[in-house]
Write a protein that holds these residues in place. Structure first.
Motif, PDB file in Angstrom:
ATOM      1  N   HIS A  76       0.830  -1.211   0.000  1.00 55.68           N
ATOM      2  CA  HIS A  76       0.000   0.000   0.000  1.00 55.68           C
ATOM      3  C   HIS A  76       0.862   1.258   0.000  1.00 55.68           C
ATOM      4  O   HIS A  76       0.673   2.164  -0.810  1.00 55.68           O
ATOM      5  CB  HIS A  76      -0.917  -0.007   1.235  1.00 55.68           C
ATOM      6  CG  HIS A  76      -1.762   1.225   1.357  1.00 55.68           C
ATOM      7  ND1 HIS A  76      -2.083   1.771   2.569  1.00 55.68           N
ATOM      8  CD2 HIS A  76      -2.328   2.019   0.428  1.00 55.68           C
ATOM      9  CE1 HIS A  76      -2.836   2.845   2.381  1.00 55.68           C
ATOM     10  NE2 HIS A  76      -2.988   3.015   1.081  1.00 55.68           N
ATOM     11  N   THR A  77       1.818   1.332   0.923  1.00 59.09           N
ATOM     12  CA  THR A  77       2.608   2.557   1.066  1.00 59.09           C
ATOM     13  C   THR A  77       4.106   2.300   1.102  1.00 59.09           C
ATOM     14  O   THR A  77       4.873   3.207   1.392  1.00 59.09           O
ATOM     15  CB  THR A  77       2.224   3.296   2.356  1.00 59.09           C
ATOM     16  OG1 THR A  77       2.449   2.419   3.469  1.00 59.09           O
ATOM     17  CG2 THR A  77       0.793   3.747   2.336  1.00 59.09           C
ATOM     18  N   GLY A  78       4.533   1.084   0.841  1.00 54.73           N
ATOM     19  CA  GLY A  78       5.953   0.785   0.966  1.00 54.73           C
ATOM     20  C   GLY A  78       6.398   0.742   2.412  1.00 54.73           C
ATOM     21  O   GLY A  78       7.572   0.899   2.720  1.00 54.73           O
ATOM     22  N   ALA A  79       5.453   0.546   3.340  1.00 55.12           N
ATOM     23  CA  ALA A  79       5.767   0.596   4.758  1.00 55.12           C
ATOM     24  C   ALA A  79       6.558  -0.627   5.195  1.00 55.12           C
ATOM     25  O   ALA A  79       6.271  -1.741   4.783  1.00 55.12           O
ATOM     26  CB  ALA A  79       4.476   0.692   5.579  1.00 55.12           C
ATOM     27  N   VAL A  80       7.559  -0.396   6.044  1.00 57.58           N
ATOM     28  CA  VAL A  80       8.260  -1.494   6.714  1.00 57.58           C
ATOM     29  C   VAL A  80       7.643  -1.580   8.101  1.00 57.58           C
ATOM     30  O   VAL A  80       7.868  -0.718   8.941  1.00 57.58           O
ATOM     31  CB  VAL A  80       9.771  -1.226   6.803  1.00 57.58           C
ATOM     32  CG1 VAL A  80      10.473  -2.362   7.524  1.00 57.58           C
ATOM     33  CG2 VAL A  80      10.357  -1.028   5.418  1.00 57.58           C
ATOM     34  N   THR A  81       6.846  -2.600   8.333  1.00 56.35           N
ATOM     35  CA  THR A  81       5.993  -2.586   9.517  1.00 56.35           C
ATOM     36  C   THR A  81       6.723  -2.959  10.798  1.00 56.35           C
ATOM     37  O   THR A  81       6.311  -2.571  11.870  1.00 56.35           O
ATOM     38  CB  THR A  81       4.810  -3.550   9.334  1.00 56.35           C
ATOM     39  OG1 THR A  81       5.307  -4.854   9.085  1.00 56.35           O
ATOM     40  CG2 THR A  81       3.949  -3.108   8.181  1.00 56.35           C
ATOM     41  N   GLY A  82       7.809  -3.714  10.742  1.00 53.32           N
ATOM     42  CA  GLY A  82       8.530  -4.044  11.955  1.00 53.32           C
ATOM     43  C   GLY A  82       7.820  -5.088  12.795  1.00 53.32           C
ATOM     44  O   GLY A  82       6.805  -5.649  12.418  1.00 53.32           O
ATOM     45  N   SER A  83       8.367  -5.339  13.976  1.00 50.14           N
ATOM     46  CA  SER A  83       7.859  -6.364  14.872  1.00 50.14           C
ATOM     47  C   SER A  83       6.619  -5.881  15.606  1.00 50.14           C
ATOM     48  O   SER A  83       6.609  -4.781  16.178  1.00 50.14           O
ATOM     49  CB  SER A  83       8.948  -6.731  15.884  1.00 50.14           C
ATOM     50  OG  SER A  83       8.413  -7.340  17.014  1.00 50.14           O
ATOM     51  N   GLY A 125      16.876 -11.285  27.700  1.00 50.20           N
ATOM     52  CA  GLY A 125      17.489 -11.129  26.387  1.00 50.20           C
ATOM     53  C   GLY A 125      17.119  -9.818  25.744  1.00 50.20           C
ATOM     54  O   GLY A 125      16.458  -8.967  26.342  1.00 50.20           O
ATOM     55  N   ALA A 126      17.581  -9.649  24.515  1.00 51.09           N
ATOM     56  CA  ALA A 126      17.284  -8.422  23.780  1.00 51.09           C
ATOM     57  C   ALA A 126      17.382  -8.694  22.296  1.00 51.09           C
ATOM     58  O   ALA A 126      18.135  -9.565  21.851  1.00 51.09           O
ATOM     59  CB  ALA A 126      18.251  -7.305  24.174  1.00 51.09           C
ATOM     60  N   THR A 127      16.595  -7.951  21.540  1.00 53.36           N
ATOM     61  CA  THR A 127      16.684  -7.969  20.085  1.00 53.36           C
ATOM     62  C   THR A 127      16.544  -6.533  19.606  1.00 53.36           C
ATOM     63  O   THR A 127      15.895  -5.713  20.272  1.00 53.36           O
ATOM     64  CB  THR A 127      15.595  -8.866  19.468  1.00 53.36           C
ATOM     65  OG1 THR A 127      15.750  -8.917  18.052  1.00 53.36           O
ATOM     66  CG2 THR A 127      14.213  -8.341  19.781  1.00 53.36           C
ATOM     67  N   ARG A 128      17.150  -6.219  18.487  1.00 50.40           N
ATOM     68  CA  ARG A 128      17.123  -4.836  17.993  1.00 50.40           C
ATOM     69  C   ARG A 128      16.092  -4.715  16.887  1.00 50.40           C
ATOM     70  O   ARG A 128      16.236  -5.295  15.814  1.00 50.40           O
ATOM     71  CB  ARG A 128      18.514  -4.424  17.500  1.00 50.40           C
ATOM     72  CG  ARG A 128      18.638  -2.929  17.213  1.00 50.40           C
ATOM     73  CD  ARG A 128      20.097  -2.538  17.091  1.00 50.40           C
ATOM     74  NE  ARG A 128      20.794  -2.754  18.342  1.00 50.40           N
ATOM     75  CZ  ARG A 128      20.836  -1.875  19.347  1.00 50.40           C
ATOM     76  NH1 ARG A 128      20.206  -0.716  19.232  1.00 50.40           N
ATOM     77  NH2 ARG A 128      21.488  -2.148  20.454  1.00 50.40           N
ATOM     78  N   ASP A 129      15.045  -3.942  17.156  1.00 53.33           N
ATOM     79  CA  ASP A 129      13.986  -3.720  16.171  1.00 53.33           C
ATOM     80  C   ASP A 129      14.396  -2.582  15.230  1.00 53.33           C
ATOM     81  O   ASP A 129      14.961  -1.577  15.697  1.00 53.33           O
ATOM     82  CB  ASP A 129      12.685  -3.354  16.887  1.00 53.33           C
ATOM     83  CG  ASP A 129      11.535  -3.173  15.926  1.00 53.33           C
ATOM     84  OD1 ASP A 129      10.936  -4.181  15.523  1.00 53.33           O
ATOM     85  OD2 ASP A 129      11.256  -2.014  15.563  1.00 53.33           O
ATOM     86  N   PRO A 130      14.144  -2.712  13.918  1.00 51.62           N
ATOM     87  CA  PRO A 130      14.587  -1.666  12.987  1.00 51.62           C
ATOM     88  C   PRO A 130      13.933  -0.318  13.211  1.00 51.62           C
ATOM     89  O   PRO A 130      14.521   0.717  12.894  1.00 51.62           O
ATOM     90  CB  PRO A 130      14.208  -2.237  11.609  1.00 51.62           C
ATOM     91  CG  PRO A 130      13.187  -3.293  11.874  1.00 51.62           C
ATOM     92  CD  PRO A 130      13.523  -3.845  13.205  1.00 51.62           C
ATOM     93  N   GLN A 131      12.715  -0.295  13.780  1.00 48.39           N
ATOM     94  CA  GLN A 131      12.049   0.980  14.025  1.00 48.39           C
ATOM     95  C   GLN A 131      12.340   1.551  15.414  1.00 48.39           C
ATOM     96  O   GLN A 131      12.532   2.746  15.568  1.00 48.39           O
ATOM     97  CB  GLN A 131      10.525   0.836  13.891  1.00 48.39           C
ATOM     98  CG  GLN A 131       9.975   1.127  12.515  1.00 48.39           C
ATOM     99  CD  GLN A 131      10.109  -0.079  11.611  1.00 48.39           C
ATOM    100  OE1 GLN A 131      10.231  -1.199  12.079  1.00 48.39           O
ATOM    101  NE2 GLN A 131      10.087   0.150  10.312  1.00 48.39           N
TER     102      GLN A 131
END
Length: 697
Positions: free
Chosen positions: A251-258, A586-592
């Motif tokens: 729809h908008t090229g959105a990167v929606t993330g986790s 733990g930890a994870t790195r979200d792109p947003q």
């Protein structure tokens, strides 16, 4: 952040691409502006002398406008933005489509638009949007077929079509707006800018949003956290499933993330998440016109038993609780109600109730100190006049400080009553569950206002040692580190068990002898993530057996995973799992949104039980404490079934220290401490796995 004046309150608006041609967007925008705007509307079209009786200019630079609305084809739109900048116009709405939503050529065009906007310092809404409107000035710079009613809700949407639907729907239900923005591709201005602006706007009491993605997660969280201190923000986030995420992208090229990251971000920012457009405006209408309740306890006053039960069920599924009425309240209800009525909550005023009986019962229950809000449910009867009911309920509302939601379970018969109640800022609903959901929004926002987020603790740590350990990944063919990186935890003050990594049977024997009691021995390999699955762990090893176990572990690893790199064997003191609880931190790195800290029940069953919770880093002590409350296994930490409670303070501190570690080093993409054994005497990290991006060290 925030947006300079002139976007929502311009004195002069230029419409670039204005026309009188039927069916054209430029005509619709002109008509909307001409009909309602308080200021001057200037058409820009070199192919005509005038549009709707207004002299047309050849170029946007000739208009001296505060705001330019662009509806020309995309290739021309970029030049118009640049020309607007040259002319000193600081606010531009680009309705034109044909940008990043269309592919690589459109993306390049959008990049050129952004460059022009940056060069001139222009606020740009869009491109590929419906436009904007603001009711205080009558500004309707959209091509929507319907304008907004005035009100105190500001609404932003990543879908222009949803804006048109909402304006039509809301107008028929008495819901008004202050500002409305169709975000489009968010090339320049995005949701963060509008949350920041509306959070400081005296005319905006509630911010509502439909979002498919958030472009700058950290900035959004900061802006929303500030805004929600005084202004509620509720958001419908789409793309929650894989199918929805793919649709949002197309729809908008959105990167929606986790989706987990979005939930954590909204929690940290105080944003109220909702699950549907209906819920968005059910909650929004209540927040816009009603005070916050003192308690979560609500009372139900109804003339029909079945809908009362429906409301009670909805309360049980919400943040709210069904109020337990005091004996005094029940006695007073018996005085104003007939014998057949119910003086318990839900209060059934029975089917022959007129408007005054409703008002009397409502007054009584709201006098109860244990009642924070009320739902009034009315079904049509021969003795009940809905307009009269609306009048008496509005009168009660003016006398009271408690919020009221009204459920009128009728069709056209209730239309006039709904208008009366809307004028008194009392939301009305057909379904009892929706009325409860609206009140629940007030209770949830009250919790946001009362929540003390605290400030993250800055622990004294050895960053240089940690950096050197992380940099060891540069000598690896991949970017993973395992138990050979346990020193990373020591550098950040996270307790670990005595251990040593050895590379020979003799060294294993010596290391085991140096540790009191039996030991645990584990194969050390960055290629073997689940060591127990290949027989790479032996528990309860005596020092005399250590050399033989070393050879056994290495042989198993080479047999079952021949390509794995073997770095040695770890000899480690045994954790007291009998007295403790195996958890995971733990930890994870979200792109947003950046680093997301995870806590929950750990050990070998972590992926099976999935009892974890997540919060955005950096974490305060209060946020870390809340994580312990959020998991289903919380009773295990507090001494279930006669066990001694674990040292919760040590767990909380470990969560905070890990939060600081992953905040300090963006190079850490993923990190698991599993298990972190929590006992009554403290915690100990038993194992670690992490993924590192050496390019960002």
């Amino acid at each position: 952040m925030g947006i300079e004046s002139g976007l929502f309150d311009p004195q002069r608006v230029a419409v670039v691409g204005a026309t009188e041609r039927d069916g054209a967007v430029g005509r619709a925008v002109m008509e909307n502006l001409v009909d309602d705007f308080d200021g001057e509307v200037v058409p820009v079209n070199p192919n005509t002398d005038s549009v709707f009786g207004r002299r047309s200019r050849d170029r946007v630079g000739e208009t001296d406008a505060d705001l330019a609305v662009v509806v020309v084809p995309a290739p021309e739109a970029v030049d118009v933005v640049a020309a607007a900048g040259d002319a000193g116009i600081k606010n531009v709405v680009v309705i034109s489509a044909g940008f990043s939503e269309t592919g690589s050529e459109g993306t390049a065009r959008e990049e050129a638009l952004v460059e022009a906007a940056d060069r001139h310092g222009i606020n740009v809404v869009g491109p590929n949007c419906l436009g904007i409107l603001s009711t205080p000035t009558g500004l309707n710079a959209t091509f929507s077929p319907r304008n907004a009613r005035p009100g105190n809700i500001s609404f932003m949407s990543q879908s222009g079509a949803l804006v048109t639907a909402v304006l039509d729907w809301a107008a028929d239900r008495g819901i008004g707006f202050n500002d409305v923005v169709s975000l489009g591709n968010k090339a320049v201005l995005d949701e963060t800018d509008f949350v920041d602006t509306w959070g400081e706007d005296d005319d905006t009491d509630v911010v509502l949003g439909y979002l498919e993605d958030i472009q700058n997660g950290a900035s959004f969280v900061d802006a929303a956290a500030t805004a929600t201190e005084s202004t509620p923000v509720a958001v419908l986030k789409s793309g929650r499933t894989d199918a929805g995420a793919q649709a949002a992208s197309s729809h908008t090229g959105a990167v929606t993330g986790s989706e987990v990251a979005y939930e954590a971000a909204f929690e940290k920012a105080g944003v109220l998440p909702v699950a549907s457009t209906e819920e968005l405006f059910d909650v929004g209408a209540m927040l816009a016109g009603q005070p916050l309740p003192d308690t979560d306890a609500t009372a139900v006053v109804t003339n029909a038993g079945g809908p009362g039960v429906m409301a009670a069920d909805a309360v049980g599924e919400a943040t709210l609780a069904l109020a337990s009425l005091s004996g005094t309240t029940r006695d007073r209800l018996r005085e104003v109600l007939p014998d057949a009525a119910s003086a318990r909550n839900p209060v059934d005023v029975i089917g022959d109730a007129d408007a005054e009986r409703f008002a009397d019962a409502l007054d009584v229950v709201l006098e109860d100190e244990g009642v924070g809000s009320a739902v009034v449910i009315a079904c049509p009867t021969a003795v009940l006049e809905f307009e009269e009911l609306a009048d008496v309920l509005a009168s009660v509302r003016r006398r009271r400080e408690e919020p009221i939601a009204v459920c009128l379970m009728a069709g056209s018969e209730s239309d006039a009553a709904r208008e009366h109640l809307a004028a008194a800022d009392i939301p009305t609903y057909f379904d009892p569950s929706r009325a409860v959901r609206g009140l629940d929004g007030l209770a949830r926002y009250r919790a946001v206002r009362q929540h003390d987020r605290g400030e993250p603790t800055d622990f004294d740590v050895d960053r240089e040692r940690a950096r050197n350990i992380l940099a060891s990944v540069e000598d690896r063919p991949d970017n993973r580190l395992g138990i050979e990186a346990m020193g990373l935890l020591d550098a950040y003050g996270i307790p670990t068990l005595d251990s040593e990594i050895v590379e020979s049977p003799a060294a294993a024997s010596d290391a085991a002898a140096a540790i009191d009691g039996d030991v645990v021995m584990k194969i050390v390999s960055p290629d073997i993530l689940h060591k127990t699955d290949i027989g790479g762990v032996e528990v309860g090893v005596a020092a005399a057996e250590a050399a033989d176990i070393y050879e056994t572990l290495v042989a198993r690893a080479r047999t079952r995973q021949p390509d794995a790199r073997i770095l040695g064997v770890q000899v480690q003191a045994m954790a007291d799992t009998d007295a403790g609880v195996e958890t995971i931190v733990g930890a994870t790195r979200d792109p947003q949104f950046g680093p997301l800290v995870v806590f929950g029940l750990g050990g070998i069953f972590v992926e099976v039980l999935e009892d974890t919770t997540a919060t955005l880093a950096p974490l305060s002590e209060q946020e870390a404490e809340a994580m312990l409350d959020d998991i289903d296994a919380a009773p295990l930490l507090r001494g279930a079934r006669g066990r001694d409670p674990v040292d919760e303070a040590a767990v909380v501190e470990t969560i905070q220290r890990l939060s600081q570690l992953v905040s300090d080093f963006p190079a850490i993409l993923e990190l698991d401490i599993n298990p972190l054994v929590a006992t009554p005497d403290g915690v100990a990290a038993v194992d670690i796995q992490l993924t590192v991006d050496p390019a960002t060290l």
